[in-house]
Enzyme design. Sequence first.
Site, short mmCIF file in Angstrom:
data_model
loop_
_atom_site.label_atom_id
_atom_site.label_comp_id
_atom_site.label_asym_id
_atom_site.label_seq_id
_atom_site.Cartn_x
_atom_site.Cartn_y
_atom_site.Cartn_z
N ASP A 165 -24.55 89.91 -60.65
CA ASP A 165 -23.58 90.61 -61.49
C ASP A 165 -24.24 91.47 -62.57
O ASP A 165 -25.46 91.42 -62.77
CB ASP A 165 -22.61 89.60 -62.14
N HIS A 193 -17.04 78.74 -62.89
CA HIS A 193 -17.20 80.07 -62.28
C HIS A 193 -18.61 80.22 -61.69
O HIS A 193 -19.57 79.68 -62.24
CB HIS A 193 -16.91 81.20 -63.28
N GLU A 249 -14.14 84.19 -62.03
CA GLU A 249 -13.45 83.36 -63.00
C GLU A 249 -12.40 82.50 -62.33
O GLU A 249 -12.00 82.77 -61.19
CB GLU A 249 -12.77 84.27 -64.02
C1 F6R Z 1 -25.17 84.81 -63.90
C2 F6R Z 1 -23.91 84.29 -63.39
C3 F6R Z 1 -23.15 83.16 -64.01
C4 F6R Z 1 -24.04 82.17 -64.75
C5 F6R Z 1 -23.18 81.15 -65.48
C6 F6R Z 1 -24.01 80.13 -66.22
O1 F6R Z 1 -25.64 85.87 -63.10
O2 F6R Z 1 -23.46 84.82 -62.45
O3 F6R Z 1 -22.42 82.47 -63.03
O4 F6R Z 1 -24.89 81.58 -63.84
O5 F6R Z 1 -22.33 81.79 -66.38
O6 F6R Z 1 -24.73 80.73 -67.23
P1 F6R Z 1 -25.83 79.93 -68.06
O7 F6R Z 1 -26.93 79.64 -67.10
O8 F6R Z 1 -26.25 80.86 -69.15
O9 F6R Z 1 -25.16 78.68 -68.55
#
Ligand code: F6R
Length: 276
Positions: free
Chosen positions: A72, A143, A148
């Site tokens: 993303d 997610h 979401e």
């Molecule tokens: C990142 C992504 C998200 C994150 C998720 C967890 O490219 O797609 O799904 O993996 O929001 O984020 P962290 O690792 O910062 O807790």
Amino acid sequence: MRLVILDSSDKVAEWAAKYVLKRINDFNPGPDKYFVLGLPTGGTPLGMYKKLIEFHKKGLISFKYVKTFNMDEYVGLPRDHPESYHYYMWNNLFKHIDIDPQNVHILNGNAKNLEVECELFEENIKKSGGVELFVGGIGPDGHIAFNEPGSSLVSRTRVKTLAQDTLEANARFFDNDVSKVPKQALTVGVGTVMDAREVMVLITGAHKSFALYKAIEEGVNHMWTVSAFQQHPRTIMICDEDATLELRVKTVKYFKALYAVHKKLIVGEGSQQNEP
Ligand code: F6R
């Protein structure tokens, strides 16, 4: 589904990096056979990227014949903004390894036509032969990528308006000011990740434990998009002890008892250096 439970987030990082290393090396990529790797950003994979850089510096792995597709990118954030996923990927991984920049694919959140950008991304994945291993992370609301709660489980790469929970979770990267977090992102769909031949999800911390419980112990539900991977033939979730807090003791015992089996997944034949 496999669930690998390790003592700490450091162990998760190391295990995940060893798994990527072994998968790439076993695949034996070359000019006519690229390994296609899907990648996430965020706090969770940082340790894995550090380890991969370390393995690369030790000569244990090359990314010369690896193509990457990121999950993303924010909409409207300049590429060189320190919180853009372009910036993150180049600084935390790509500039330290031998990947050809042409083989890196990150969605362009500043494209004139965002829908066309998303379609091209899907086409590029197909042209590359599909993703061999998609590594992902999840949010406390379950997610995966920016899919979401309520996202279609067959969704493809598209523009997505972010949930309030995600904006709040990501505000820590924008001076703790929710209003500075971009409200939209381009993201691969759940269906895009489901098409990968294998999916590896990293989950660390007690704040993700309810999401892990929903992912593993309850049914497939579009309000917890990561649960879709119960229906993927090759899903491996790697978590730390803290993330198991909401799982049943029986579930934890079952998966922990499989440690010897899981260990074999990262140990190369005859290679002691890969031992966890
Ligand atoms: C990142 C992504 C998200 C994150 C998720 C967890 O490219 O797609 O799904 O993996 O929001 O984020 P962290 O690792 O910062 O807790």
